[in-house]
Scaffold this motif. Structure first.
Motif, PDB file in Angstrom:
ATOM      1  N   ASN A 158       6.984   2.247  -5.342  1.00 43.14           N
ATOM      2  CA  ASN A 158       5.720   3.043  -4.929  1.00 43.14           C
ATOM      3  C   ASN A 158       4.534   2.495  -5.695  1.00 43.14           C
ATOM      4  O   ASN A 158       4.412   2.355  -6.867  1.00 43.14           O
ATOM      5  CB  ASN A 158       6.154   4.503  -5.363  1.00 43.14           C
ATOM      6  CG  ASN A 158       5.142   5.456  -4.926  1.00 43.14           C
ATOM      7  OD1 ASN A 158       3.812   5.151  -4.573  1.00 43.14           O
ATOM      8  ND2 ASN A 158       5.603   6.632  -4.606  1.00 43.14           N
ATOM      9  N   THR A 180       8.161   3.870   2.370  1.00 48.18           N
ATOM     10  CA  THR A 180       8.577   5.048   2.634  1.00 48.18           C
ATOM     11  C   THR A 180      10.198   4.659   3.056  1.00 48.18           C
ATOM     12  O   THR A 180      10.719   3.548   3.404  1.00 48.18           O
ATOM     13  CB  THR A 180       8.342   5.646   4.058  1.00 48.18           C
ATOM     14  OG1 THR A 180       8.091   4.713   5.086  1.00 48.18           O
ATOM     15  CG2 THR A 180       6.717   5.894   3.910  1.00 48.18           C
ATOM     16  N   LYS A 221       0.969  -1.412   0.064  1.00 42.28           N
ATOM     17  CA  LYS A 221      -0.107  -0.097   0.303  1.00 42.28           C
ATOM     18  C   LYS A 221       0.764   1.267  -0.021  1.00 42.28           C
ATOM     19  O   LYS A 221       0.694   2.352  -0.491  1.00 42.28           O
ATOM     20  CB  LYS A 221      -0.944  -0.069   1.186  1.00 42.28           C
ATOM     21  CG  LYS A 221      -1.894  -0.956   1.405  1.00 42.28           C
ATOM     22  CD  LYS A 221      -2.922  -1.029   2.363  1.00 42.28           C
ATOM     23  CE  LYS A 221      -3.721  -2.224   2.541  1.00 42.28           C
ATOM     24  NZ  LYS A 221      -4.833  -2.089   3.504  1.00 42.28           N
ATOM     25  N   ASP A 222       1.907   1.261   0.679  1.00 43.12           N
ATOM     26  CA  ASP A 222       2.792   2.444   0.681  1.00 43.12           C
ATOM     27  C   ASP A 222       4.230   2.056   1.155  1.00 43.12           C
ATOM     28  O   ASP A 222       4.533   1.135   1.570  1.00 43.12           O
ATOM     29  CB  ASP A 222       2.304   3.574   1.628  1.00 43.12           C
ATOM     30  CG  ASP A 222       2.994   4.761   1.692  1.00 43.12           C
ATOM     31  OD1 ASP A 222       3.711   5.154   0.757  1.00 43.12           O
ATOM     32  OD2 ASP A 222       2.900   5.615   2.700  1.00 43.12           O
TER      33      ASP A 222
END
Length: 534
Positions: free
Chosen positions: A482, A410, A407-408
């Motif tokens: 991403n 970082t 989902k994400d």
């Protein structure tokens, strides 16, 4: 006097009242306990839901890679067993392998009658005598004479029961099997271990599609089975039959039916001790005026052995159609009980089908349950109880894509060229990270894993050069990028029903996966329209 009579009348009146009131109260209580028509109907509905006492819930789909890892671990542990012991074989060369000892004993006793014994007793005088003289005169003289009595005694004669003489103290020397016999037993154990290893690994028929170089996908199903024995099913076996059918959609070879690669549990048994004891004892005696004798005889036989009482048994069955595979579990009464043990039982099966790896349906299955009589002494199955047969409809076997969902992502710069990467998404236990040749999993420095997030620390240069991938338990890799710029994950095929999923166009499925075409020649391929719309 009047007071006493009035008291008696009061007691009699009270007894009469009790005698009339108590029966009336009991009748009213019984009337209140009588079930209402609604309660009777509800009891009938509950009994109908109970059915034949065998309830099979919807099959559960499990991660097949977990079962495969456990089977591989069991196979590796079997391979580590050294059944052939060299030192044990050499130590048995020239050993005494047996001995024979025969002993017989017989005791006989014969005796004649005993010599009678006598006892003389003196009694007191009881009489007198008169003496006449020669001169013609008479002189009376009285003399008391003793009376003697003789008593003859014979002892009581009992039969003589002799005892067998003791043995001579001979003992059988200790011995063991020979080296050749020990080698034979160890080779049998080795063959049995190899047999189990082959069963755990699986056959090539179960791994490859028939006539193709294509590996079949596998799935593991669990069947929650609840047994509630009823009185009418005494001395009976609970049978759960399952038939599996290939789906019409995404079927690579219609002649290759589903394969049963593993059935768990295959057998569940209890060790029961069986004792047999036979003892015969005969004894007798003879008493006559001439001979007194007897004899005794004792013979016995005892045996002790351990047998296995089967509680659960997995068997293969003849399917009702050529494109199906059938198997069953039998639950039997054990430990001398007339009924099957009640409770929830969990069974598993591993299937392999000639389908595409991204198929959203793994086929269909049907479950039938019934009770069958069994001979408690021999374990032989007898006739099926007709009223206990319960047929179930065909149900689809869903397939799941267990690849990680991102989902994400970082990145945190830790300095010195190190990055801490945080990946948010949905992950199953056992998911790890691969960056080049470096694997980050439980126990690796800087690696943490939760159900919704994975963190790891690695070099920025390694990520730039080799990229980073999430690896699921089945080996499927998903690149960590991403999600906004990444391509969507592959979607599984629709389901077991051939219905179009798009608004227009069609979808082709190639049936022949491989073909060799020579230069300058042509070839034809067979396609199948699996989806069409518009």
């Amino acid at each position: 006097m009047r007071t006493h009579l009035s008291w008696q009348r009061c007691v009699i009146s009270l007894l009469l009242i009790v005698s009339f009131v108590v029966p009336t109260t009991l009748v009213r209580a019984q009337e209140r306990r009588r079930p209402t028509p609604e309660q009777v109907q509800e009891a009938q509905r509950i009994q109908e839901r109970t059915g034949n006492g065998i309830f099979v819930d919807t099959p559960k789909v499990y991660d097949d890679s977990s079962l495969q890892l456990m089977l591989n671990q069991a196979r590796a542990r079997l391979a580590a067993i050294q059944a052939i012991d060299q030192s044990g074989l050499l130590s048995r060369i020239g050993a005494v392998t047996g001995a024979s000892l025969t002993q017989s004993s017989l005791g006989i006793s014969v005796a004649g009658p005993p010599i009678p014994g006598s006892v003389v007793t003196n009694n007191s005088p009881t009489g007198s005598t008169t003496v006449n003289t020669a001169s013609g005169g008479s002189t009376s003289t009285t003399t008391n004479l003793p009376v003697q009595g003789t008593v003859t005694t014979n002892p009581q004669q009992n039969p003589i029961l002799p005892t067998a003489p003791a043995n001579g103290g001979l003992t059988v020397p200790a011995g063991s099997i020979s080296a050749l016999d020990a080698l034979n037993e160890q080779m049998q154990l080795t063959y049995e271990i190899a047999n189990l290893q082959l069963l755990l690994e699986g056959s090539l028929n179960d791994r490859y599609v028939k006539g193709m170089r294509f590996i079949k996908p596998r799935t593991t199903l669990g069947f929650p089975i609840t047994i509630s024995p009823q009185r009418r099913y005494k001395d009976a076996v609970a049978v759960i039959e399952v038939e599996v059918q290939n789906p019409e959609f995404n079927n690579l070879n219609r002649d290759d039916r589903p394969a049963i690669t593993a059935l768990l549990p295959r057998e569940k048994t209890y060790n029961v001790a069986a004792l047999t004891d036979h003892m015969t004892s005969i004894g007798g005696g003879l008493v006559t005026s001439v001979v007194n004798g007897g004899f005794s005889f004792l013979r016995g036989h005892k045996s002790y052995y351990v047998v296995q009482d089967q509680d659960t048994l997995a068997v293969m069955r003849e399917p009702s159609a050529t494109d199906r595979a059938a198997f069953a579990w039998e639950f039997r009464p054990v430990l001398g009980q007339p009924f099957v043990r009640a409770g929830l039982k969990q069974t598993f099966v591993q299937l392999a089908a000639p389908l595409l790896a991204n198929s959203g349906c793994f086929g269909k299955l049907a479950v039938n349950t019934y009770w069958r009589k069994v001979d408690r002494k021999t374990g032989v199955l007898k006739e099926v109880i007709p009223e206990s047969i319960n047929h179930a409809y065909l149900d689809t076997i869903p397939a799941f894509n267990i690849s990680p969902t991102i989902k994400d992502v970082t990145f945190d710069d830790l300095g010195s060229g190190q990055l801490r990467v945080s990946v948010l998404g949905s992950f199953l236990g056992g998911t790890y990270v691969r960056v080049g040749n470096n694997l980050f999993r439980e126990g690796s420095p800087g690696f943490t894993s939760e159900l919704s997030q994975i963190r790891f620390v690695t070099g920025a240069a390694d990520i730039a050069k080799y990229k980073a991938f999430l690896v699921s338990r089945d080996g499927t890799e998903t690149e960590i990028v991403n999600p906004l710029g990444a391509s969507p994950p592959p979607v599984l095929a629709a389901n077991c029903v051939e219905t179009p999923t798009s608004n227009e166009g069609f979808r082709l499925q190639r049936l022949n996966l491989e073909a060799a075409i020579a230069a300058g020649s042509s070839a034809s391929f067979t396609f199948r329209v699996s989806e069409a719309a518009g």
